[in-house]
Design a protein around this motif. Structure first.
Motif, PDB file in Angstrom:
ATOM      1  N   PRO A   1       0.940  -1.169   0.086  1.00 47.63           N
ATOM      2  CA  PRO A   1      -0.048   0.118   0.050  1.00 47.63           C
ATOM      3  C   PRO A   1       0.855   1.123   0.010  1.00 47.63           C
ATOM      4  O   PRO A   1       0.456   2.016  -0.642  1.00 47.63           O
ATOM      5  N   VAL A   2       1.736   1.254   0.859  1.00 48.61           N
ATOM      6  CA  VAL A   2       2.725   2.564   0.941  1.00 48.61           C
ATOM      7  C   VAL A   2       3.369   2.646  -0.322  1.00 48.61           C
ATOM      8  O   VAL A   2       3.733   3.765  -0.952  1.00 48.61           O
ATOM      9  N   LEU A   3       4.078   1.827  -0.784  1.00 50.07           N
ATOM     10  CA  LEU A   3       4.720   1.543  -2.022  1.00 50.07           C
ATOM     11  C   LEU A   3       3.668   2.237  -3.314  1.00 50.07           C
ATOM     12  O   LEU A   3       3.981   3.023  -4.190  1.00 50.07           O
ATOM     13  N   LEU A   4       2.730   1.354  -3.575  1.00 51.71           N
ATOM     14  CA  LEU A   4       1.858   1.913  -4.592  1.00 51.71           C
ATOM     15  C   LEU A   4       1.145   3.286  -4.458  1.00 51.71           C
ATOM     16  O   LEU A   4       0.952   4.056  -5.418  1.00 51.71           O
ATOM     17  N   GLY A   5       0.824   3.675  -3.394  1.00 50.83           N
ATOM     18  CA  GLY A   5       0.335   4.879  -3.089  1.00 50.83           C
ATOM     19  C   GLY A   5       1.373   5.890  -3.531  1.00 50.83           C
ATOM     20  O   GLY A   5       1.105   6.996  -4.035  1.00 50.83           O
ATOM     21  N   SER A   6       2.569   5.884  -3.024  1.00 45.33           N
ATOM     22  CA  SER A   6       3.777   6.683  -3.436  1.00 45.33           C
ATOM     23  C   SER A   6       4.078   6.688  -4.844  1.00 45.33           C
ATOM     24  O   SER A   6       4.114   7.795  -5.464  1.00 45.33           O
ATOM     25  N   LEU A   7       3.958   5.734  -5.545  1.00 46.02           N
ATOM     26  CA  LEU A   7       4.157   5.417  -6.942  1.00 46.02           C
ATOM     27  C   LEU A   7       2.829   6.428  -7.694  1.00 46.02           C
ATOM     28  O   LEU A   7       3.158   6.942  -8.584  1.00 46.02           O
ATOM     29  N   GLY A   8       1.629   6.292  -7.349  1.00 46.57           N
ATOM     30  CA  GLY A   8       0.664   6.901  -7.843  1.00 46.57           C
ATOM     31  C   GLY A   8       0.753   8.462  -7.783  1.00 46.57           C
ATOM     32  O   GLY A   8       0.454   8.992  -8.679  1.00 46.57           O
ATOM     33  N   VAL A   9       0.970   8.758  -6.502  1.00 50.42           N
ATOM     34  CA  VAL A   9       1.347  10.234  -6.559  1.00 50.42           C
ATOM     35  C   VAL A   9       2.083  10.773  -7.150  1.00 50.42           C
ATOM     36  O   VAL A   9       2.436  12.067  -8.034  1.00 50.42           O
ATOM     37  N   GLY A  10       3.224  10.022  -7.079  1.00 46.83           N
ATOM     38  CA  GLY A  10       4.683  10.517  -8.007  1.00 46.83           C
ATOM     39  C   GLY A  10       4.363  10.536  -9.614  1.00 46.83           C
ATOM     40  O   GLY A  10       4.779  11.628 -10.322  1.00 46.83           O
ATOM     41  N   LEU A  11       3.664   9.633 -10.042  1.00 47.20           N
ATOM     42  CA  LEU A  11       3.179   9.672 -11.589  1.00 47.20           C
ATOM     43  C   LEU A  11       2.269  10.727 -11.605  1.00 47.20           C
ATOM     44  O   LEU A  11       2.549  11.341 -12.794  1.00 47.20           O
ATOM     45  N   LEU A  12       1.363  11.020 -10.803  1.00 50.02           N
ATOM     46  CA  LEU A  12       0.434  12.178 -11.275  1.00 50.02           C
ATOM     47  C   LEU A  12       1.483  13.567 -10.849  1.00 50.02           C
ATOM     48  O   LEU A  12       0.923  14.212 -11.806  1.00 50.02           O
ATOM     49  N   ILE A  13       2.150  13.679 -10.136  1.00 50.00           N
ATOM     50  CA  ILE A  13       2.926  14.854  -9.894  1.00 50.00           C
ATOM     51  C   ILE A  13       3.786  15.077 -11.141  1.00 50.00           C
ATOM     52  O   ILE A  13       4.000  16.248 -11.764  1.00 50.00           O
ATOM     53  N   GLY A  14       4.251  13.912 -11.768  1.00 47.78           N
ATOM     54  CA  GLY A  14       5.229  13.756 -12.691  1.00 47.78           C
ATOM     55  C   GLY A  14       4.424  14.348 -14.051  1.00 47.78           C
ATOM     56  O   GLY A  14       4.955  14.978 -14.936  1.00 47.78           O
ATOM     57  N   LEU A  15       3.142  14.005 -14.239  1.00 48.97           N
ATOM     58  CA  LEU A  15       2.346  14.373 -15.105  1.00 48.97           C
ATOM     59  C   LEU A  15       2.039  15.789 -15.124  1.00 48.97           C
ATOM     60  O   LEU A  15       2.179  16.510 -16.489  1.00 48.97           O
ATOM     61  N   ILE A  16       1.598  16.332 -14.065  1.00 52.46           N
ATOM     62  CA  ILE A  16       1.507  17.606 -13.967  1.00 52.46           C
ATOM     63  C   ILE A  16       2.796  18.618 -14.169  1.00 52.46           C
ATOM     64  O   ILE A  16       2.578  19.274 -14.859  1.00 52.46           O
ATOM     65  N   GLN A  17       3.692  17.990 -13.889  1.00 53.36           N
ATOM     66  CA  GLN A  17       5.070  19.007 -13.898  1.00 53.36           C
ATOM     67  C   GLN A  17       5.513  18.644 -15.461  1.00 53.36           C
ATOM     68  O   GLN A  17       6.047  19.865 -16.140  1.00 53.36           O
TER      69      GLN A  17
END
Length: 89
Positions: A24-40
């Motif tokens: 759960p921690v790894l997948l949540g962090s991955l999802g947030v990082g991917l979302l922020i990366g797309l926004i950036q």
């Protein structure tokens, strides 16, 4: 040979417990990082520290939501390990 099978079963359960606790921690962090990366990428904002705070907040939220279940998994695993040790020795 029976002791070897018991140890392999414990090792298998250990790996599954580790995966279930960390996922759960790894997948949540991955999802947030991917979302922020797309926004950036869409806004051309290349700030390296921008991803840290949302990932930290997501990790804290996931630990609050799923922390009790994770603790229960680890506690049950350790109780089973101690029972196995007692039955072997």
């Amino acid at each position: 040979m029976d002791d070897l099978n018991a140890l392999l079963a414990i090792a298998d359960r250990m790996l599954w417990t580790t995966a279930l606790v960390a996922a759960p921690v790894l997948l949540g962090s991955l999802g947030v990082g991917l979302l922020i990366g797309l926004i950036q990428a869409a806004t051309s904002v290349n700030e390296q520290t921008l991803t840290f705070v949302p990932k930290l907040a997501a990790t804290a939220l996931i630990l609050v939501l799923f922390g009790a279940g994770m603790t229960t998994l680890v506690t049950d695993f350790f109780q089973d390990i101690f029972h196995e040790i007692a039955s072997i020795g």
